[in-house]
Design a protein around this motif. Sequence first.
Motif, PDB file in Angstrom:
ATOM      1  N   PRO A  75      -3.070  -1.913  -4.246  1.00 24.46           N
ATOM      2  CA  PRO A  75      -4.495  -1.959  -3.897  1.00 24.46           C
ATOM      3  C   PRO A  75      -4.902  -0.875  -2.913  1.00 24.46           C
ATOM      4  O   PRO A  75      -6.035  -0.380  -2.962  1.00 24.46           O
ATOM      5  CB  PRO A  75      -4.678  -3.364  -3.312  1.00 24.46           C
ATOM      6  N   CYS A  81      -9.912  -1.550  -4.947  1.00 31.21           N
ATOM      7  CA  CYS A  81      -8.973  -2.669  -4.964  1.00 31.21           C
ATOM      8  C   CYS A  81      -8.590  -3.171  -3.578  1.00 31.21           C
ATOM      9  O   CYS A  81      -8.095  -4.289  -3.446  1.00 31.21           O
ATOM     10  CB  CYS A  81      -7.709  -2.265  -5.725  1.00 31.21           C
ATOM     11  N   ARG A  90      -9.489 -10.781  -7.268  1.00 34.57           N
ATOM     12  CA  ARG A  90      -9.714  -9.354  -7.456  1.00 34.57           C
ATOM     13  C   ARG A  90      -8.386  -8.585  -7.396  1.00 34.57           C
ATOM     14  O   ARG A  90      -8.071  -7.769  -8.262  1.00 34.57           O
ATOM     15  CB  ARG A  90     -10.672  -8.807  -6.403  1.00 34.57           C
ATOM     16  N   THR A  91      -7.591  -8.840  -6.357  1.00 42.08           N
ATOM     17  CA  THR A  91      -6.355  -8.090  -6.170  1.00 42.08           C
ATOM     18  C   THR A  91      -5.307  -8.476  -7.198  1.00 42.08           C
ATOM     19  O   THR A  91      -4.575  -7.617  -7.705  1.00 42.08           O
ATOM     20  CB  THR A  91      -5.816  -8.294  -4.747  1.00 42.08           C
ATOM     21  N   HIS A  94      -5.878  -6.747 -10.524  1.00 45.92           N
ATOM     22  CA  HIS A  94      -5.791  -5.294 -10.519  1.00 45.92           C
ATOM     23  C   HIS A  94      -4.729  -4.804 -11.505  1.00 45.92           C
ATOM     24  O   HIS A  94      -5.006  -3.972 -12.377  1.00 45.92           O
ATOM     25  CB  HIS A  94      -5.483  -4.818  -9.095  1.00 45.92           C
ATOM     26  N   TYR A 242     -13.025  -2.664 -14.314  1.00 47.22           N
ATOM     27  CA  TYR A 242     -12.370  -3.636 -13.436  1.00 47.22           C
ATOM     28  C   TYR A 242     -13.232  -4.884 -13.261  1.00 47.22           C
ATOM     29  O   TYR A 242     -12.779  -6.022 -13.475  1.00 47.22           O
ATOM     30  CB  TYR A 242     -12.122  -2.943 -12.100  1.00 47.22           C
TER      31      TYR A 242
END
Length: 498
Positions: A75, A81, A90-91, A94, A242
């Motif tokens: 990230p 990220c 979210r992370t 990734h 993303y």
Amino acid sequence: HPAIIAWDLGNECNCMGQANRDEAYAWTAQIVNAIRAEDATHPVVSGMHGLGPESTWNVFDQAEHCDVLTTHPYPVFTPHCNQDPVNTIRTILHSTAESRFYADLGGKPCLCQEIGTLGPVIASEQTAAQFIRSCLFSLWAHDCHGLVWWCAHEQTELSHAPYDWHAVERELGLLRVDKSAKPVLETIGAFREMISHVGRDILDRPMGGPGSPAPRDGALPPRTRQAVCLLTEGQDHWGVAYSAFILAKQAGFDLEFRYCTQPVREADLYLLPCLSGHAMISRRRMAELLERVEQGATLYLSLDTGLPSSFEPITGLEPQSREKRTDWGPITLKMLGNTPQIPSGGEFKVRLKPTRAEVLGVEADGNPAFTVADYGRGHVYFLGIPMEVIITRTPGVLHHADAPAYWRVYRYVAQDAMARRVVRKQHPLLGVTEHPLDDGRLIVVVVNYSPDTIQDSLKPAEGWSVAQVLHGDATPQPSWVDVVVPGNDGAVLLLARD
């Protein structure tokens, strides 16, 4: 030598020195050809970091020359990220989203070749273990082939460069200095045992589709996908992709990525997020897409800085004027009971007049913000703000309990496409993938993209029921399945027709 399984071009060579696209293409071709002149039997792995469809080091060029693409999804080093805790959605997504971004656009397998948390300030040992367990489940469920943690050992006792220079290089290992295992290593081992168990349960039955290779130990057939996310010229491709990937996962459907120069694949739902710039998508490609919509597909598009043509015939909206945005009031979505209220955003505001579009959401001043219009037998949804870019650039809006439920927009536009799915879920932090077997049964993988335990009721389509719980806590009921998924964990179910 029997130890050799593949050749790599080198670790992140595209991050060193300078090159234009022609030079990068020629360099890649020369190295690959030199390898294959000596050994034509083993695959060549790209090893590059941070590719894109319009970048100097280009995903299409790497895919043309190499057999395997790679991501290095740290990230800290990847745009957009480094915002949320590593054990949140979210992370975690990734590595999966970037690997599918490469594989879908390039048409080659993609390996998560390097991943890690880069030391104790990013995450404690236990949090790092939670993070990697979710990543493992997610990559496995999305046909991403594997994961390699960087790296084996701590380097805290080394005094030479780069360990003398760079703090971030010292505490990355799976093993401590005394050679004891960190929780991450134990988590990776436990996951390997889990997928081996799943493999043993189903290896005696065909696993892939027609023409697929022999099953690997614990490998899954490819997941079903209901949507195509079409990336266009002039936008932040990775940032848009993303957010779209995460929103689709929260909404409960799966997508694949395509670029606007590639032929349009057949799908029930097409996403054209964050149209930007002056070119965007060619006239003939847009005509190809609209022909699919005319035949019954759904099209969703959101507007960033783009100036699309044939706007009224497509959207049923007549633009009145365009100006720099100065108001940031919320958009009220009437069709969702006025929740969530999505903040306005983007550089420009276009004032619109409906000609035949139905208005589903408005800005604070009444300007249409979210609409739908018929297009032949299909539908076109229009969102007047670059929601995906807003999400990409705003920390905390995907995992906080009070975060706006942006994903409800995606669920609403995908309602027809989602009718083809076998399993419906409710919770936005659970991800569900469906993997058909040749004998008509279905493997379902449920991933918890949060650190908290989630209870949800999965709704199988009529005529389907759970045949076996392969992993996790699931209790079949007469017309649904109760699942309890611990934080950053998963469940695996086998479904069959009644």
